[in-house]
Design an enzyme around this catalytic site. Sequence first.
Site, PDB file in Angstrom:
ATOM      1  N   CYS A 208       0.818  -1.217   0.000  1.00  0.00           N
ATOM      2  CA  CYS A 208       0.000   0.000   0.000  1.00  0.00           C
ATOM      3  C   CYS A 208       0.852   1.268   0.000  1.00  0.00           C
ATOM      4  CB  CYS A 208      -0.953  -0.006   1.187  1.00  0.00           C
ATOM      5  SG  CYS A 208      -2.053  -1.425   1.178  1.00  0.00           S
TER       6      CYS A 208
ATOM      7  N   HIS B 293      -3.351   7.177   2.515  1.00  0.00           N
ATOM      8  CA  HIS B 293      -3.770   5.898   1.940  1.00  0.00           C
ATOM      9  C   HIS B 293      -5.138   5.527   2.506  1.00  0.00           C
ATOM     10  CE1 HIS B 293      -4.093   1.777   0.897  1.00  0.00           C
ATOM     11  NE2 HIS B 293      -3.776   1.322   2.095  1.00  0.00           N
TER      12      HIS B 293
ATOM     13  N   ASN C   1     -10.149  -0.431  -0.166  1.00  0.00           N
ATOM     14  CA  ASN C   1      -8.689  -0.275  -0.080  1.00  0.00           C
ATOM     15  C   ASN C   1      -8.057  -0.820  -1.366  1.00  0.00           C
ATOM     16  OD1 ASN C   1      -5.943  -0.596   0.365  1.00  0.00           O
ATOM     17  ND2 ASN C   1      -6.172  -1.284   2.482  1.00  0.00           N
TER      18      ASN C   1
HETATM   19  C1  LIG Z   1     -10.058  -4.889   9.925  1.00  0.00           C
HETATM   20  C2  LIG Z   1     -10.631  -3.850  10.843  1.00  0.00           C
HETATM   21  C3  LIG Z   1     -11.685  -2.998  10.138  1.00  0.00           C
HETATM   22  C4  LIG Z   1     -11.305  -4.540  12.037  1.00  0.00           C
HETATM   23  O1  LIG Z   1     -11.746  -3.572  12.950  1.00  0.00           O
HETATM   24  P1  LIG Z   1     -11.383  -3.719  14.485  1.00  0.00           P
HETATM   25  O2  LIG Z   1     -12.061  -2.605  15.176  1.00  0.00           O
HETATM   26  O3  LIG Z   1      -9.883  -3.799  14.614  1.00  0.00           O
HETATM   27  O4  LIG Z   1     -12.081  -5.089  14.856  1.00  0.00           O
HETATM   28  P2  LIG Z   1     -11.508  -6.364  15.629  1.00  0.00           P
HETATM   29  O5  LIG Z   1     -10.689  -7.192  14.735  1.00  0.00           O
HETATM   30  O6  LIG Z   1     -10.904  -5.899  16.921  1.00  0.00           O
HETATM   31  O7  LIG Z   1     -12.858  -7.117  15.931  1.00  0.00           O
HETATM   32  C5  LIG Z   1     -13.892  -6.509  16.725  1.00  0.00           C
HETATM   33  C6  LIG Z   1     -15.064  -7.461  16.794  1.00  0.00           C
HETATM   34  O8  LIG Z   1     -15.693  -7.564  15.500  1.00  0.00           O
HETATM   35  C7  LIG Z   1     -15.754  -8.938  15.079  1.00  0.00           C
HETATM   36  N1  LIG Z   1     -15.499  -8.982  13.638  1.00  0.00           N
HETATM   37  C8  LIG Z   1     -14.314  -9.116  13.006  1.00  0.00           C
HETATM   38  N2  LIG Z   1     -14.492  -9.085  11.679  1.00  0.00           N
HETATM   39  C9  LIG Z   1     -15.816  -8.924  11.480  1.00  0.00           C
HETATM   40  C10 LIG Z   1     -16.602  -8.803  10.316  1.00  0.00           C
HETATM   41  N3  LIG Z   1     -16.065  -8.820   9.098  1.00  0.00           N
HETATM   42  N4  LIG Z   1     -17.937  -8.620  10.478  1.00  0.00           N
HETATM   43  C11 LIG Z   1     -18.511  -8.577  11.703  1.00  0.00           C
HETATM   44  N5  LIG Z   1     -17.797  -8.687  12.833  1.00  0.00           N
HETATM   45  C12 LIG Z   1     -16.461  -8.861  12.728  1.00  0.00           C
HETATM   46  C13 LIG Z   1     -14.665  -9.631  15.862  1.00  0.00           C
HETATM   47  O9  LIG Z   1     -14.964 -10.997  16.010  1.00  0.00           O
HETATM   48  C14 LIG Z   1     -14.713  -8.886  17.186  1.00  0.00           C
HETATM   49  O10 LIG Z   1     -15.786  -9.387  17.938  1.00  0.00           O
HETATM   50  P3  LIG Z   1     -15.693  -9.502  19.550  1.00  0.00           P
HETATM   51  O11 LIG Z   1     -15.539  -8.085  20.036  1.00  0.00           O
HETATM   52  O12 LIG Z   1     -16.985 -10.121  19.921  1.00  0.00           O
HETATM   53  O13 LIG Z   1     -14.477 -10.346  19.803  1.00  0.00           O
HETATM   54  C15 LIG Z   1      -9.515  -2.926  11.382  1.00  0.00           C
HETATM   55  O14 LIG Z   1      -8.697  -3.637  12.270  1.00  0.00           O
HETATM   56  C16 LIG Z   1      -8.648  -2.351  10.299  1.00  0.00           C
HETATM   57  O15 LIG Z   1      -9.122  -1.618   9.465  1.00  0.00           O
HETATM   58  N6  LIG Z   1      -7.331  -2.635  10.345  1.00  0.00           N
HETATM   59  C17 LIG Z   1      -6.373  -2.059   9.459  1.00  0.00           C
HETATM   60  C18 LIG Z   1      -6.695  -2.366   8.054  1.00  0.00           C
HETATM   61  C19 LIG Z   1      -5.654  -1.868   7.154  1.00  0.00           C
HETATM   62  O16 LIG Z   1      -5.276  -0.757   7.262  1.00  0.00           O
HETATM   63  N7  LIG Z   1      -5.198  -2.751   6.309  1.00  0.00           N
HETATM   64  C20 LIG Z   1      -4.323  -2.514   5.273  1.00  0.00           C
HETATM   65  C21 LIG Z   1      -3.162  -1.772   5.654  1.00  0.00           C
HETATM   66  S1  LIG Z   1      -2.736  -1.112   4.224  1.00  0.00           S
END
Ligand SMILES: CC(C)(COP(=O)(O)OP(=O)(O)OC[C@H]1O[C@@H](n2cnc3c(N)ncnc32)[C@H](O)[C@@H]1OP(=O)(O)O)[C@@H](O)C(=O)NCCC(=O)NCCS
Length: 333
Positions: free
Chosen positions: A124, A258, A289
């Site tokens: 990215c 980004h 993304n």
């Molecule tokens: C992926 C992302 C959106 C997840 O959001 P988050 O707030 O970190 O969520 P978590 O992984 O902590 O999960 C929170 C809860 O949602 C749930 N969950 C995870 N994925 C889920 C989905 N797709 N749909 C519904 N629920 C989901 C988890 O099980 C967790 O449940 P719990 O609280 O009961 O355990 C976030 O971490 C993110 O955007 N990360 C960076 C992404 C990024 O920048 N990537 C590329 C870099 S270039």
Amino acid sequence: MTSVQIKEPQGAAHARILGIGGYSPSRVIPNSEIVDNIDSSDEWIQTRSGIRERRWATPEETVQMMSVSAARKAIERSGLEPQQIDCVIASTVSHLLQTPSVATTIATELGCEQPAAFDISAACAGFCTALAMASDLVRGGSAKHVLVIGVERLSDLTDPFDRGTAFIFADGAGAAVVGPSDAPAIGPVVWGSDGAQADLIRQKEDWRDALLTGHLPAIVMDGNPVFRWASFEMAKVAHEALERAGITPDQLDVFVPHQANGRIVDALARSMKLPERVKVARDIEYLGNTSAASIPLALERMLEEGEAKSGDLALFIAFGAGLVYAAQVAVVP
Ligand SMILES: CC(C)(COP(=O)(O)OP(=O)(O)OC[C@H]1O[C@@H](n2cnc3c(N)ncnc32)[C@H](O)[C@@H]1OP(=O)(O)O)[C@@H](O)C(=O)NCCC(=O)NCCS
């Protein structure tokens, strides 16, 4: 050391972005098409990531095709002919051929005349990384007009049943032409990497193991640590890019981070303490993304919608798998 003197290249005093262009695939994929596979909801995806819909490429919308479309626009807007491009850098992690590079065939289809051409892999951070290289090539004299392309077909490398990635990754291409300038227009790059965190975003297996599974090697991500790293560490990098360019946040017009997650965009914008009038790119809502393509695609949309204009001062920052990052200030073409 020999006493014979060799000549060194003489570059331009300064470099600038002459034009940009983008290509978004035609297939619009709303959250509703994704949620059943990953036991999620439109509301969860929008709240956690800011994404409403994304674009996934059709079979005809190949890495080559999307790149050529974006590049044609960038070259035309630069007021150049393809023959004037003497270097092509394509940044991609989703071109499925490791060799030959896609940059060479893009150059040929565009009608460039045997430019230097190569691909880079900086995930990215690819666009900002290639932009920094292009600026240095022009100022160092190894090239006069560099075509930079960020292109991804991440839908090929996304497991539609993976809750952590299926709603995030998308496809598209963005391009910029970098050439000589009378005044400074691309600031110093602040870039780096942290291989100790390489496992946070990676392909599940290599190509040899993928042969055994019968699937392309999908990208997996440990989202939460990436989220925290991007929101906090990248804010410092963004500040440093401003400082190194001798710019204060209130002198900026446009902030184009980004498009990884809408909440990361918000966190970065908050920590930069940007004045209200600074426009912030929020393209993720409609494009997801798109990795190396996200910054030029977001900037193109801002120009089209009047949020940015030629001559504005922009801050770019990109980060991703590696982990890697790159940021710089640049004048909008
Ligand atoms: C992926 C992302 C959106 C997840 O959001 P988050 O707030 O970190 O969520 P978590 O992984 O902590 O999960 C929170 C809860 O949602 C749930 N969950 C995870 N994925 C889920 C989905 N797709 N749909 C519904 N629920 C989901 C988890 O099980 C967790 O449940 P719990 O609280 O009961 O355990 C976030 O971490 C993110 O955007 N990360 C960076 C992404 C990024 O920048 N990537 C590329 C870099 S270039």
